[in-house]
Design an enzyme around this catalytic site. Structure first.
Site, PDB file in Angstrom:
ATOM      1  N   THR A  45      -6.011 -14.958   5.008  1.00 38.72           N
ATOM      2  CA  THR A  45      -5.260 -15.975   5.752  1.00 38.72           C
ATOM      3  C   THR A  45      -6.187 -16.923   6.499  1.00 38.72           C
ATOM      4  O   THR A  45      -7.302 -16.545   6.857  1.00 38.72           O
ATOM      5  CB  THR A  45      -4.324 -15.270   6.761  1.00 38.72           C
ATOM      6  OG1 THR A  45      -3.765 -16.250   7.633  1.00 38.72           O
ATOM      7  CG2 THR A  45      -5.065 -14.258   7.620  1.00 38.72           C
ATOM      8  N   ASP A  46      -5.680 -18.110   6.791  1.00 37.16           N
ATOM      9  CA  ASP A  46      -6.463 -19.056   7.602  1.00 37.16           C
ATOM     10  C   ASP A  46      -6.591 -18.587   9.052  1.00 37.16           C
ATOM     11  O   ASP A  46      -7.454 -19.075   9.795  1.00 37.16           O
ATOM     12  CB  ASP A  46      -5.852 -20.466   7.549  1.00 37.16           C
ATOM     13  CG  ASP A  46      -4.415 -20.564   8.048  1.00 37.16           C
ATOM     14  OD1 ASP A  46      -3.840 -19.528   8.439  1.00 37.16           O
ATOM     15  OD2 ASP A  46      -3.868 -21.686   8.045  1.00 37.16           O
ATOM     16  N   GLU A  47      -5.744 -17.614   9.452  1.00 41.55           N
ATOM     17  CA  GLU A  47      -5.753 -17.191  10.864  1.00 41.55           C
ATOM     18  C   GLU A  47      -7.068 -16.516  11.253  1.00 41.55           C
ATOM     19  O   GLU A  47      -7.363 -16.397  12.445  1.00 41.55           O
ATOM     20  CB  GLU A  47      -4.567 -16.258  11.148  1.00 41.55           C
ATOM     21  CG  GLU A  47      -3.242 -16.922  10.867  1.00 41.55           C
ATOM     22  CD  GLU A  47      -2.056 -16.290  11.590  1.00 41.55           C
ATOM     23  OE1 GLU A  47      -2.257 -15.456  12.476  1.00 41.55           O
ATOM     24  OE2 GLU A  47      -0.916 -16.655  11.254  1.00 41.55           O
ATOM     25  N   TYR A  80      -3.132  -9.070  14.290  1.00 40.91           N
ATOM     26  CA  TYR A  80      -2.969  -9.345  12.853  1.00 40.91           C
ATOM     27  C   TYR A  80      -4.213 -10.019  12.277  1.00 40.91           C
ATOM     28  O   TYR A  80      -4.794  -9.550  11.293  1.00 40.91           O
ATOM     29  CB  TYR A  80      -1.731 -10.232  12.615  1.00 40.91           C
ATOM     30  CG  TYR A  80      -1.709 -10.880  11.243  1.00 40.91           C
ATOM     31  CD1 TYR A  80      -1.524 -10.112  10.091  1.00 40.91           C
ATOM     32  CD2 TYR A  80      -1.889 -12.258  11.089  1.00 40.91           C
ATOM     33  CE1 TYR A  80      -1.518 -10.698   8.828  1.00 40.91           C
ATOM     34  CE2 TYR A  80      -1.887 -12.854   9.834  1.00 40.91           C
ATOM     35  CZ  TYR A  80      -1.705 -12.066   8.709  1.00 40.91           C
ATOM     36  OH  TYR A  80      -1.708 -12.656   7.455  1.00 40.91           O
ATOM     37  N   LYS A 111      -7.012  -8.764   9.496  1.00 44.32           N
ATOM     38  CA  LYS A 111      -7.296  -9.469   8.230  1.00 44.32           C
ATOM     39  C   LYS A 111      -8.780  -9.837   8.173  1.00 44.32           C
ATOM     40  O   LYS A 111      -9.414  -9.742   7.118  1.00 44.32           O
ATOM     41  CB  LYS A 111      -6.425 -10.727   8.089  1.00 44.32           C
ATOM     42  CG  LYS A 111      -4.942 -10.467   7.883  1.00 44.32           C
ATOM     43  CD  LYS A 111      -4.600  -9.738   6.594  1.00 44.32           C
ATOM     44  CE  LYS A 111      -4.793 -10.581   5.350  1.00 44.32           C
ATOM     45  NZ  LYS A 111      -4.287  -9.897   4.134  1.00 44.32           N
TER      46      LYS A 111
HETATM   47  P1  NAD Z   1       5.146  -9.665   3.371  1.00 41.99           P
HETATM   48  O1  NAD Z   1       5.156  -8.998   4.708  1.00 41.99           O
HETATM   49  O2  NAD Z   1       6.314 -10.458   2.943  1.00 41.99           O
HETATM   50  O3  NAD Z   1       4.911  -8.561   2.235  1.00 41.99           O
HETATM   51  C1  NAD Z   1       3.968  -7.525   2.370  1.00 41.99           C
HETATM   52  C2  NAD Z   1       4.226  -6.498   1.264  1.00 41.99           C
HETATM   53  O4  NAD Z   1       3.237  -5.468   1.400  1.00 41.99           O
HETATM   54  C3  NAD Z   1       5.598  -5.821   1.356  1.00 41.99           C
HETATM   55  O5  NAD Z   1       6.186  -5.778   0.074  1.00 41.99           O
HETATM   56  C4  NAD Z   1       5.281  -4.422   1.860  1.00 41.99           C
HETATM   57  O6  NAD Z   1       6.202  -3.442   1.417  1.00 41.99           O
HETATM   58  C5  NAD Z   1       3.887  -4.200   1.277  1.00 41.99           C
HETATM   59  N1  NAD Z   1       3.115  -3.206   2.039  1.00 41.99           N
HETATM   60  C6  NAD Z   1       2.938  -3.173   3.384  1.00 41.99           C
HETATM   61  N2  NAD Z   1       2.191  -2.097   3.709  1.00 41.99           N
HETATM   62  C7  NAD Z   1       1.874  -1.458   2.548  1.00 41.99           C
HETATM   63  C8  NAD Z   1       1.121  -0.302   2.227  1.00 41.99           C
HETATM   64  N3  NAD Z   1       0.547   0.442   3.188  1.00 41.99           N
HETATM   65  N4  NAD Z   1       0.977   0.053   0.929  1.00 41.99           N
HETATM   66  C9  NAD Z   1       1.556  -0.681  -0.048  1.00 41.99           C
HETATM   67  N5  NAD Z   1       2.313  -1.789   0.201  1.00 41.99           N
HETATM   68  C10 NAD Z   1       2.463  -2.163   1.479  1.00 41.99           C
HETATM   69  O7  NAD Z   1       3.799 -10.511   3.337  1.00 41.99           O
HETATM   70  P2  NAD Z   1       3.519 -11.972   2.739  1.00 41.99           P
HETATM   71  O8  NAD Z   1       3.906 -12.974   3.733  1.00 41.99           O
HETATM   72  O9  NAD Z   1       4.032 -12.027   1.349  1.00 41.99           O
HETATM   73  O10 NAD Z   1       1.913 -11.936   2.697  1.00 41.99           O
HETATM   74  C11 NAD Z   1       1.236 -11.358   1.593  1.00 41.99           C
HETATM   75  C12 NAD Z   1      -0.261 -11.447   1.833  1.00 41.99           C
HETATM   76  O11 NAD Z   1      -0.641 -12.810   1.987  1.00 41.99           O
HETATM   77  C13 NAD Z   1      -0.739 -10.738   3.104  1.00 41.99           C
HETATM   78  O12 NAD Z   1      -1.969 -10.126   2.826  1.00 41.99           O
HETATM   79  C14 NAD Z   1      -0.890 -11.857   4.116  1.00 41.99           C
HETATM   80  O13 NAD Z   1      -1.884 -11.527   5.068  1.00 41.99           O
HETATM   81  C15 NAD Z   1      -1.323 -12.989   3.218  1.00 41.99           C
HETATM   82  N6  NAD Z   1      -0.969 -14.359   3.687  1.00 41.99           N
HETATM   83  C16 NAD Z   1       0.327 -14.656   4.023  1.00 41.99           C
HETATM   84  C17 NAD Z   1       0.655 -15.963   4.385  1.00 41.99           C
HETATM   85  C18 NAD Z   1       2.069 -16.356   4.746  1.00 41.99           C
HETATM   86  O14 NAD Z   1       2.294 -17.489   5.180  1.00 41.99           O
HETATM   87  N7  NAD Z   1       3.072 -15.505   4.580  1.00 41.99           N
HETATM   88  C19 NAD Z   1      -0.345 -16.945   4.421  1.00 41.99           C
HETATM   89  C20 NAD Z   1      -1.664 -16.598   4.086  1.00 41.99           C
HETATM   90  C21 NAD Z   1      -1.951 -15.293   3.698  1.00 41.99           C
HETATM   91  O1  DAU Z   2      -1.334 -19.153   8.686  1.00 44.81           O
HETATM   92  C1  DAU Z   2      -1.006 -18.143   7.785  1.00 44.81           C
HETATM   93  C2  DAU Z   2      -0.108 -17.127   8.457  1.00 44.81           C
HETATM   94  O2  DAU Z   2       1.171 -17.742   8.595  1.00 44.81           O
HETATM   95  C3  DAU Z   2       0.001 -15.827   7.693  1.00 44.81           C
HETATM   96  O3  DAU Z   2      -1.260 -15.208   7.630  1.00 44.81           O
HETATM   97  C4  DAU Z   2       1.010 -14.882   8.369  1.00 44.81           C
HETATM   98  O4  DAU Z   2       1.169 -13.717   7.579  1.00 44.81           O
HETATM   99  C5  DAU Z   2       2.334 -15.616   8.474  1.00 44.81           C
HETATM  100  O5  DAU Z   2       3.262 -14.797   9.159  1.00 44.81           O
HETATM  101  C6  DAU Z   2       2.173 -16.948   9.201  1.00 44.81           C
HETATM  102  O6  DAU Z   2       1.853 -16.738  10.606  1.00 44.81           O
HETATM  103  P1  DAU Z   2       2.513 -17.607  11.769  1.00 44.81           P
HETATM  104  O7  DAU Z   2       2.446 -16.809  13.014  1.00 44.81           O
HETATM  105  O8  DAU Z   2       1.953 -18.976  11.783  1.00 44.81           O
HETATM  106  O9  DAU Z   2       4.031 -17.708  11.200  1.00 44.81           O
HETATM  107  P2  DAU Z   2       5.453 -17.565  11.936  1.00 44.81           P
HETATM  108  O10 DAU Z   2       6.483 -17.968  10.935  1.00 44.81           O
HETATM  109  O11 DAU Z   2       5.601 -16.271  12.637  1.00 44.81           O
HETATM  110  O12 DAU Z   2       5.366 -18.712  13.053  1.00 44.81           O
HETATM  111  C7  DAU Z   2       5.136 -20.073  12.715  1.00 44.81           C
HETATM  112  C8  DAU Z   2       5.017 -20.846  14.016  1.00 44.81           C
HETATM  113  O13 DAU Z   2       6.315 -20.872  14.656  1.00 44.81           O
HETATM  114  C9  DAU Z   2       4.068 -20.219  15.035  1.00 44.81           C
HETATM  115  O14 DAU Z   2       3.410 -21.254  15.758  1.00 44.81           O
HETATM  116  C10 DAU Z   2       4.982 -19.447  15.974  1.00 44.81           C
HETATM  117  C11 DAU Z   2       6.268 -20.259  15.952  1.00 44.81           C
HETATM  118  N1  DAU Z   2       7.514 -19.494  16.116  1.00 44.81           N
HETATM  119  C12 DAU Z   2       7.740 -18.437  15.295  1.00 44.81           C
HETATM  120  C13 DAU Z   2       8.891 -17.694  15.402  1.00 44.81           C
HETATM  121  C14 DAU Z   2       9.135 -16.496  14.491  1.00 44.81           C
HETATM  122  C15 DAU Z   2       8.466 -19.875  17.065  1.00 44.81           C
HETATM  123  O15 DAU Z   2       8.259 -20.867  17.794  1.00 44.81           O
HETATM  124  N2  DAU Z   2       9.606 -19.138  17.163  1.00 44.81           N
HETATM  125  C16 DAU Z   2       9.866 -18.050  16.395  1.00 44.81           C
HETATM  126  O16 DAU Z   2      10.930 -17.408  16.562  1.00 44.81           O
END
Ligand code: NAD
Ligand code: DAU
Length: 352
Positions: free
Chosen positions: A132-134, A158, A162
């Site tokens: 992730t970019d985080e 988190y 990562k």
């Molecule tokens: P998500 O939470 O929707 O899905 C995570 C999946 O991992 C689920 O299906 C869960 O059952 C599985 N999982 C969790 N713990 C596990 C374990 N111990 N063993 C096997 N499976 C397990 O997540 P997402 O948003 O799809 O993110 C997927 C990946 O991409 C993550 O590694 C996250 O850090 C990365 N990522 C997410 C975003 C985003 O915006 N969502 C952005 C950049 C990177």
């Molecule tokens: O940048 C990549 C990341 O993006 C991934 O690595 C994470 O897995 C993914 O969850 C996401 O993280 P964020 O924290 O940016 O996403 P989230 O949707 O939780 O929040 C987006 C923005 O909105 C953040 O600035 C927090 C804000 N927010 C979020 C929620 C859930 C609110 O203001 N209110 C809310 O209820």
């Protein structure tokens, strides 16, 4: 089947799009979806491909090293695309240990199982870690972007977990020669995202006229990318990315949270036939997230210059598509939020 790829976390949001793309595009690959089915994992995300002959689901925990060893042996695995993780920042603030376990120790188990199975025969093998970019921390409002050379500076449990997993992946390359590649992506949006994340949560709340809890003043900025564009980038990098490299993936698409929320309100209102913007009074400013990163913005020019990848959708088009999907799939949202799907899987996979 000429190749076996294990996709971890394939029942989650991004993972399900990656599994779908690979199963449909590569009928000669055997795709093994390894997922623990936590609250975030949902096999209903994959109904359209679950009976394809090149798809296998394995329920398992990436932290279980012996189970990972057996999986690698059983399937004679060629490649791993590792997405399984605990992914929600707010949950990591409440429960950091679960994040350290899954994201750090789980990644370590997979690395170790891959190293033992491949045993120095790296030809045709690849361990692709999705990050992730985080991990780069937060940017000021000065137009700077995260590049692949930005120093790691994670702030939440988190992002710290990562970042740690990324370091282990690089260590397995530098120490043992494991053929790895890492990508760091910005915020994804699109169908099948668990409705604890901003976009699906707010779409559902607008529909049901529930408050929209905007953290702080809503001034934080995120760089949004349509999830299918991320899946396309993963496909490209799995096949053509250079070993031991890092690639940033992002949409060059920065939005202040409050502006994004107003766009969501207008879009949901319009699609439901309500006067556009009439649900803005639902916006409620609440206590800020602890350690809330101010701004994320990715420079993905390395990926564009080396492999020709670019986002395919304009944001407004992607948001329209996404809002329509959630409005048309209320049953999915209800199932996921009611916990019904967990009982369904317990029944379905009892005794496995
Ligand atoms: P998500 O939470 O929707 O899905 C995570 C999946 O991992 C689920 O299906 C869960 O059952 C599985 N999982 C969790 N713990 C596990 C374990 N111990 N063993 C096997 N499976 C397990 O997540 P997402 O948003 O799809 O993110 C997927 C990946 O991409 C993550 O590694 C996250 O850090 C990365 N990522 C997410 C975003 C985003 O915006 N969502 C952005 C950049 C990177
Ligand atoms: O940048 C990549 C990341 O993006 C991934 O690595 C994470 O897995 C993914 O969850 C996401 O993280 P964020 O924290 O940016 O996403 P989230 O949707 O939780 O929040 C987006 C923005 O909105 C953040 O600035 C927090 C804000 N927010 C979020 C929620 C859930 C609110 O203001 N209110 C809310 O209820």
């Amino acid at each position: 089947m000429n190749k076996t790829i294990v996709i971890t976390g394939g029942a989650g949001f991004i993972g399900s799009h990656v599994v779908r793309l690979f199963v449909n595009k590569y009928p000669d690959y055997r795709i093994v979806n390894l997922d623990k089915l936590t609250y975030a994992g949902n096999l209903a995300n994959l109904k359209d491909i679950e009976s394809k002959p090149n798809y296998i689901f394995e329920k398992g925990d990436i932290c279980d090293l012996d189970a990972m060893r057996q999986l690698f042996q059983r399937y004679n695995v060629d490649g791993v695309i590792h997405l399984a993780a605990e992914s929600h920042v707010d949950r990591s603030i409440r429960d950091p240990f679960t994040f350290a376990r899954t994201n750090v120790l789980g990644t370590l188990s997979l690395l170790q199982a891959a190293k033992e199975q491949w045993n120095g025969n790296w030809e045709g093998k690849r361990f692709y870690h999705i990050s992730t970019d985080e991990v780069y921390g937060a940017l000021p409002f000065d137009g700077t972007l995260f590049t692949e050379h930005t120093r790691y500076d994670p702030h939440s449990p988190y992002s710290a977990s990562k970042a740690s997993s990324d370091h282990f992946v690089r260590a397995y390359h530098d120490t043992y020669g494991l053929p790895v590649v890492i990508t760091n992506c910005s915020n994804n949006y699109g169908p099948y995202q668990f409705p604890e994340k901003l976009i699906p949560l707010f779409i559902n709340n607008i529909r049901h006229k529930k408050p929209l809890p905007v953290y702080g003043k809503g001034e934080n900025v995120r760089d949004w990318l349509f999830v299918e564009d991320h899946a396309r980038a993963i496909d490209l990098i799995y096949h053509r990315g250079r070993t031991a490299e890092t690639y940033n993936i992002g949409g060059f698409n920065e939005w202040r949270n409050i502006d994004l929320v107003r766009l969501l309100v207008r879009t949901v209102d319009r699609l439901l036939g309500r006067p556009e913007g009439s649900d803005e009074p639902l916006i409620t400013f609440v206590t800020d997230r602890a350690g809330h990163d101010l701004r994320y913005a990715i420079d993905s020019s390395k990926l564009k210059n080396e492999l020709g990848w670019e986002p395919s959708l304009q944001f407004e088009e992607g948001i329209e598509k996404t809002v329509k999907w959630y409005l048309d799939n209320q049953a999915w949202l209800d199932e996921v939020t009611s916990g019904e799907y967990e009982k369904y899987y317990e029944r379905m996979y009892a005794g496995r």
